[in-house]
Scaffold this active site. Sequence first.
Site, mmCIF file in Angstrom:
data_model
loop_
_atom_site.group_PDB
_atom_site.id
_atom_site.type_symbol
_atom_site.label_atom_id
_atom_site.label_comp_id
_atom_site.label_asym_id
_atom_site.label_seq_id
_atom_site.Cartn_x
_atom_site.Cartn_y
_atom_site.Cartn_z
ATOM 1 C CB SER A 77 -0.919 -0.270 1.131
ATOM 2 O OG SER A 77 -1.922 1.078 1.208
ATOM 3 C CG ASP A 100 -7.095 -2.122 -3.611
ATOM 4 O OD1 ASP A 100 -7.437 -1.389 -2.920
ATOM 5 O OD2 ASP A 100 -5.920 -2.662 -3.484
ATOM 6 C CG HIS A 155 -6.005 -2.024 -0.181
ATOM 7 N ND1 HIS A 155 -5.403 -1.597 -1.112
ATOM 8 C CD2 HIS A 155 -5.253 -1.418 1.056
ATOM 9 C CE1 HIS A 155 -4.238 -0.847 -0.948
ATOM 10 N NE2 HIS A 155 -4.103 -0.524 0.631
HETATM 11 C C1 MLT Z 1 -1.487 5.996 -0.083
HETATM 12 O O1 MLT Z 1 -1.934 6.967 0.349
HETATM 13 O O2 MLT Z 1 -0.441 5.756 -0.431
HETATM 14 C C2 MLT Z 1 -2.417 5.289 -0.672
HETATM 15 O O3 MLT Z 1 -3.694 5.812 -0.740
HETATM 16 C C3 MLT Z 1 -2.339 3.818 0.065
HETATM 17 C C4 MLT Z 1 -2.800 4.038 1.468
HETATM 18 O O4 MLT Z 1 -3.600 4.644 2.087
HETATM 19 O O5 MLT Z 1 -1.699 3.797 2.327
#
Ligand code: MLT
Length: 207
Positions: free
Chosen positions: A102, A152, A183
């Site tokens: 992520s 996702d 996710h």
């Molecule tokens: C990010 O902010 O990098 C993406 O939206 C994934 C997350 O929420 O960590």
Amino acid sequence: MFHRYHSPKENNSRTLVLLHGTGGDENDLLDVAAWIDPSAGILALRGDVVEQGQNRFFKRLAPGVFDQADLALRTNNLAAFLNDASIRYGFDLDKAILVGYSNGANIAASLLLQTGVSIGGAVLLHPMLPCQARQILDRPSIPVFMAASSNDPIAPFASAAALEQELRNIHHNVTMRVGASGHRLTMETIEAAKQWLHTQPYYPRIR
Ligand code: MLT
């Protein structure tokens, strides 16, 4: 950067660099690392940015909308940190694999897109396209395993597919796996990452 380091077992020269998702810390991906390569050295990082009490690797303006200036700065910081850490701990950065989930996958992707860092490879679990690629002369071609989901809600499939294309455009060697687990990181994805990892040149084959 705040981190923990464990030397490799059995005197091998492999290292996994762990980059957690939003709200995680340096311990989050230790189980994943233990599954995909139990004898590798581990460099597990904690993101420097805190957003409402949650650790991240770079700032965002809104969910999925990234602060590009901050991302560029933190990407360069990460590249410098990895270089320093490889000297301090004596591991070979050319054989180190980034493992990000992520937000951690997004900064790993940014490292591949914005710098010419020479690393062994990257496992990007539920990433997005965080930024466009920069033109860099003599950029090494890096093997990349990507896992995305068709459903996702946080890292939309279209953004993951755009990242795959952008990485290919700059000649990285991408293997893409598409699931339907939202996710969530599933055991199937982790096992697929392990299988991919063990096809890399300096990895033992899985029998
Ligand atoms: C990010 O902010 O990098 C993406 O939206 C994934 C997350 O929420 O960590």
